[in-house]
Scaffold this motif. Structure first.
Motif, PDB file in Angstrom:
ATOM      1  N   ILE A 282       0.860  -1.180   0.000  1.00  0.00           N
ATOM      2  CA  ILE A 282       0.000   0.000   0.000  1.00  0.00           C
ATOM      3  C   ILE A 282       0.900   1.236   0.000  1.00  0.00           C
ATOM      4  CG2 ILE A 282      -1.808   1.276   1.196  1.00  0.00           C
ATOM      5  CD1 ILE A 282      -2.695  -1.462   0.098  1.00  0.00           C
ATOM      6  N   VAL A 283       0.774   2.063  -1.018  1.00  0.00           N
ATOM      7  CA  VAL A 283       1.682   3.210  -1.166  1.00  0.00           C
ATOM      8  C   VAL A 283       0.966   4.555  -1.114  1.00  0.00           C
ATOM      9  CG1 VAL A 283       3.337   1.858  -2.507  1.00  0.00           C
ATOM     10  CG2 VAL A 283       1.548   3.153  -3.701  1.00  0.00           C
ATOM     11  N   GLY A 284      -0.367   4.552  -1.004  1.00  0.00           N
ATOM     12  CA  GLY A 284      -1.086   5.816  -0.972  1.00  0.00           C
ATOM     13  C   GLY A 284      -2.502   5.652  -0.460  1.00  0.00           C
ATOM     14  N   VAL A 285      -3.120   6.764  -0.095  1.00  0.00           N
ATOM     15  CA  VAL A 285      -4.511   6.753   0.350  1.00  0.00           C
ATOM     16  C   VAL A 285      -5.196   8.034  -0.103  1.00  0.00           C
ATOM     17  CG1 VAL A 285      -3.891   7.706   2.619  1.00  0.00           C
ATOM     18  CG2 VAL A 285      -6.073   6.508   2.331  1.00  0.00           C
ATOM     19  N   VAL A 286      -6.440   7.885  -0.544  1.00  0.00           N
ATOM     20  CA  VAL A 286      -7.295   9.025  -0.877  1.00  0.00           C
ATOM     21  C   VAL A 286      -8.523   8.927   0.020  1.00  0.00           C
ATOM     22  CG1 VAL A 286      -8.553  10.251  -2.678  1.00  0.00           C
ATOM     23  CG2 VAL A 286      -6.516   8.904  -3.281  1.00  0.00           C
ATOM     24  N   GLU A 287      -8.662   9.864   0.930  1.00  0.00           N
ATOM     25  CA  GLU A 287      -9.742   9.802   1.919  1.00  0.00           C
ATOM     26  C   GLU A 287     -10.014  11.214   2.444  1.00  0.00           C
ATOM     27  OE1 GLU A 287     -12.546   9.462   4.304  1.00  0.00           O
ATOM     28  OE2 GLU A 287     -11.969   7.532   3.409  1.00  0.00           O
TER      29      GLU A 287
END
Length: 438
Positions: free
Chosen positions: A41-46
């Motif tokens: 997991i290299v990123g998050v959009v939240e």
């Protein structure tokens, strides 16, 4: 143990960004914790800052790869191979299309979208950009259903004549999700209860039939139980505030969410990301602002609590699915009758039986029980097996028999939309009516 059958020695882990850090997304993302050699997991959009920061901490994501806005993320140079899209139902397609255009393959939570036009539009866009989209129909990966599908593919019961399935939604699950919760009101969630809960089962129905297409759908159902006029004498508006029958009510918020701690990952905000809430804090929330503290007979729910769907396929075979909410014991069952035999079982029991006619003297039929070894799991052990197959596909391996590629997941959704239309319009719907108008 992972069964990933690709040559991982020469490969880097598949890089994935979480879009919508909800409960289901984090279950799928947990595969990266178990198998860091396969997925990272290299990123998050939240948009929620607490949820975004907690996800950042859990997966050690660089700050520059954390986004509050999808448009900002999609406008950046491509930073990963794929995304897990676990946003709310009504924005699945609206969020997926920019991701396709930005070059990402997608693992998309079900349902695909909230209308036939939306679903077919996503298919057109995925084809246009040459991206892979897999739908989180986790039941295809449950050993129970996968084993049955292989029996049918091997011709063990011949050609399918009739398929009957049922989903019994327990009273506590019904109250949490489809009365008090985010899927209780269609205008808010975008999905009917059939599509939010049983699109898994409609998908299984079409998957079992292989390449035989559904052609006609009819359906009946209603909101029968959870209505204000059905409230028992003494019921209040909130369980912990003004209800004189709370102590004896099976839908008591105190009993379900505090004493038994059922559905805590949904009822307690961000619990799936490690947020701890005391019983006192939860009780105060249930008394005041939590939607889960409301009386089940005094909510804003408008989705059905029971529905039956009947389908005719192009070869003349038929299928029926019965969804009922508010039952004592949850469970999914299936009974498939073929030209040479039949298969019958209940997923939660972790076994099914195969029967064949036996006309020898003293016999009527033969029966063989197949033990699966996975029981009492809501998704039959399919969650991470789905993610594993997604990683395999992105790594260049052949698709499995369970593959939930977008093109193989359309028919079940179209059945669901047609069923809701049939129920409302009181007529048989032909699936050829479902067309992309874009």
């Amino acid at each position: 143990m992972s069964h990933l059958d690709v040559k991982q020695n020469d490969m880097q882990p598949i890089k994935v960004v979480i879009v919508g850090a909800g409960h289901r997304s984090l279950i799928y993302a947990s595969y990266a914790k178990r198998h860091p050699e396969h997925m990272k997991i290299v990123g998050v959009v939240e948009p929620d800052i607490e949820r975004r920061n907690l996800t950042k901490e859990r997966f050690d994501i660089p700050m520059e790869n954390c986004f509050a806005d999808l448009e900002e993320f999609a406008g950046k140079p491509k930073m990963a191979d794929a995304v897990i899209n676990g946003t709310l139902d009504h924005i699945h397609v609206a969020t997926s299309i920019p991701l396709l255009r930005a070059g990402y393959d997608i693992l998309l939570e079900k349902p695909i979208g909230v209308s036939p036009d939306e679903v077919l539009r996503l298919y057109v866009e995925a084809q246009r950009y040459g991206r892979k989209v897999m739908i989180c129909h986790v039941l295809r990966y449950a050993p129970f259903y996968e084993s049955i599908r292989r029996q049918i593919a091997d011709g063990v019961i011949g050609d399918i004549v009739s398929l009957t399935s049922s989903e019994k939604v327990s009273y506590d699950h019904m109250a949490m999700a489809y009365v008090r919760g985010k899927w209780g009101n269609k205008a808010k969630s975008g999905s009917s209860m059939l599509m939010a809960k049983s699109c898994h089962d409609l998908d299984i129905m079409t998957w079992m039939n292989g390449d035989v297409n559904p052609v006609k759908v009819s359906s009946f159902g209603s909101l029968l139980q959870f209505r204000a006029e059905n409230a028992p004498a003494g019921a209040g508006t909130r369980c912990l505030v003004d209800c004189s029958i709370e102590e004896s009510c099976p839908y008591s918020a105190r009993k379900n969410y505090i004493e038994q701690r059922l559905w805590n990952a949904y009822v307690t905000y961000n619990k799936h990301l490690g947020v701890a809430v005391s019983d006192e804090e939860l009780a105060e929330s249930l008394r005041t602002d939590s939607p889960y503290g409301r009386c089940v007979w005094h909510c804003d729910n408008d989705v059905v609590d029971h529905q039956t769907v009947i389908v005719e396929f192009s070869d003349g075979s038929t299928a029926t699915h019965v969804m009922t909410g508010g039952v004592s014991k949850r469970g999914r069952s299936i009974h498939i009758i073929g030209t040479k035999g039949e298969i019958q079982g209940e997923m939660e029991e972790g076994a099914y039986v195969i029967r064949h006619p036996d006309a020898r003297k003293g016999h009527r039929y033969s029966e063989h029980r197949v033990e699966i070894g996975v029981s009492n799991d809501m998704h039959g052990g399919g969650d991470l097996r789905l993610v594993e197959d997604f990683i395999k596909v992105l790594s260049g391996a052949e698709t499995s028999i369970s593959s939930t590629s977008l093109e193989k997941s359309l028919d079940g959704h179209l059945i669901g939309f047609a069923a809701d239309q049939s129920r409302i319009e009181n007529r048989v719907i032909e699936l050829k009516e479902c067309k992309y108008t874009g």
